[in-house]
Design a protein around this motif. Sequence first.
Motif, PDB file in Angstrom:
ATOM      1  N   UNK A  39       0.847  -1.206   0.000  1.00  0.00           N
ATOM      2  CA  UNK A  39       0.000   0.000   0.000  1.00  0.00           C
ATOM      3  C   UNK A  39       0.881   1.255   0.000  1.00  0.00           C
ATOM      4  N   UNK A  40       1.906   1.243   0.829  1.00  0.00           N
ATOM      5  CA  UNK A  40       2.812   2.387   0.916  1.00  0.00           C
ATOM      6  C   UNK A  40       3.500   2.627  -0.432  1.00  0.00           C
ATOM      7  N   UNK A  43       1.039   4.164  -2.835  1.00  0.00           N
ATOM      8  CA  UNK A  43       0.731   5.567  -2.511  1.00  0.00           C
ATOM      9  C   UNK A  43       1.909   6.479  -2.862  1.00  0.00           C
ATOM     10  N   UNK A  44       3.094   6.087  -2.422  1.00  0.00           N
ATOM     11  CA  UNK A  44       4.274   6.945  -2.619  1.00  0.00           C
ATOM     12  C   UNK A  44       4.793   6.850  -4.059  1.00  0.00           C
ATOM     13  N   UNK A  47       1.457   7.511  -6.591  1.00  0.00           N
ATOM     14  CA  UNK A  47       0.526   8.575  -6.189  1.00  0.00           C
ATOM     15  C   UNK A  47      -0.918   8.080  -6.229  1.00  0.00           C
ATOM     16  N   UNK A  48      -1.122   6.851  -5.810  1.00  0.00           N
ATOM     17  CA  UNK A  48      -2.462   6.239  -5.847  1.00  0.00           C
ATOM     18  C   UNK A  48      -3.400   6.970  -4.870  1.00  0.00           C
TER      19      UNK A  48
END
Lengths: 52, 347
Positions: A39-40, A43-44, A47-48
């Motif tokens: 997940x991280x 996201x990182x 840019x989800x």
Amino acid sequence: MQLTDRAVVTIRRYAVDPLATRWSALDADSKSIACAAVILGAVVGLDLPIPW
Amino acid sequence: MSEQTPNDGDTVSDPRLRDSVPGIAVLTVCAIFSWIAALIVPAVSALQVAILVGFLLANVVGLPAWARQGVGTHKVFLGAAIVLIGGSMTIADVFETGPIVLLTVISVTTLTLVTVEVFSRNLFGIDDKLASLLAAGSGICGVSAIVAVGGSIRAREEHVVYAVATILLFDAVTLVVYPVIGRLLAIPDKVFGVWAGVSMFSTGPVVAVGFAYSETAGQWATLTKLTRNTLLGLIAVGYAAYYARRRLDGTNERGARLRELWDRFPKFVVGFFVLMLLASAGILVPGHAQAIKHAYNWLFLLAFVGLGTELHLSKLRRAGLSPIAVVFATLCLVSVLSLLVLSIVLS
């Protein structure tokens, strides 16, 4: 065998199945950390956006 | 918190892995339902609805056999959510209140252990090892601590079952009572979070109660509880040494016990602190932090539906009256004292 079928079999043999095998071998805490890392990374790295 | 999964070459076509999918789908549907319910009725938290839905699913509807394995994965989601919370806190936050929290954790854990041991042995005549299991469950991290200490002191299986049932009963009660007390007394978010983290029992309910109260309370509840969980190894080794000396058996089981302790230690705590370090280093921009917060809220919904399914009325009835009385007396004493101290120190 068609090209798409061969691609599916190849992906399953060399990517999905080994990943599933490794995943099953992990204990719950390691799965939690792996899940959080994915997940991280999404996201990182991608840019989800995650809605709430 | 450990789920043992043998390394025997599962594949996607392996039924055990494939059979998790329906249960995870049940968790997902219930989580989305809880989220929608909280949108319709803003007075209730989606996390509280999720626990209620899980509880009703297990005790009224009955969890279907095909969903059990997948629903059982909820501990993975809880652990992942806790790791991600680390991304929303920085070392500066911890240093600001850290020493007070650490001192409170050590004081309250010691007080809880001593109170349960003294009450159990001197007032209620409870078996020594059952007393130690209750003390570990109340003082450190609920069921995980009971299982870890139970293994390290070679406790009888029925004592482990009694202790687990007692702790589960209080997990269920405190899940409802703590937020009510918090609202009635208008306890500030940070004080409530640290109070829940230091005085409630199992990690799941602590995090649930904290985040149901507020985001800030949830973060502090999690940090405090994880700090408390790190004492597990120390306490379990202490108990093992105490009972080994009493038995005077002279056998060298230290290696096996340490291995068992490490197996039971909630290792996602390490992930939480690593992510906190990354957040402190400024790797996460505000947009990332917001997405991570949303991600752990969704993971919590999945986890808390599963947590609700573990609150079986039949299991709770197994707790004996004496263990319940001891833990109730200790919880009242410890929660009142810690709330008073935290209200003075942190407000």
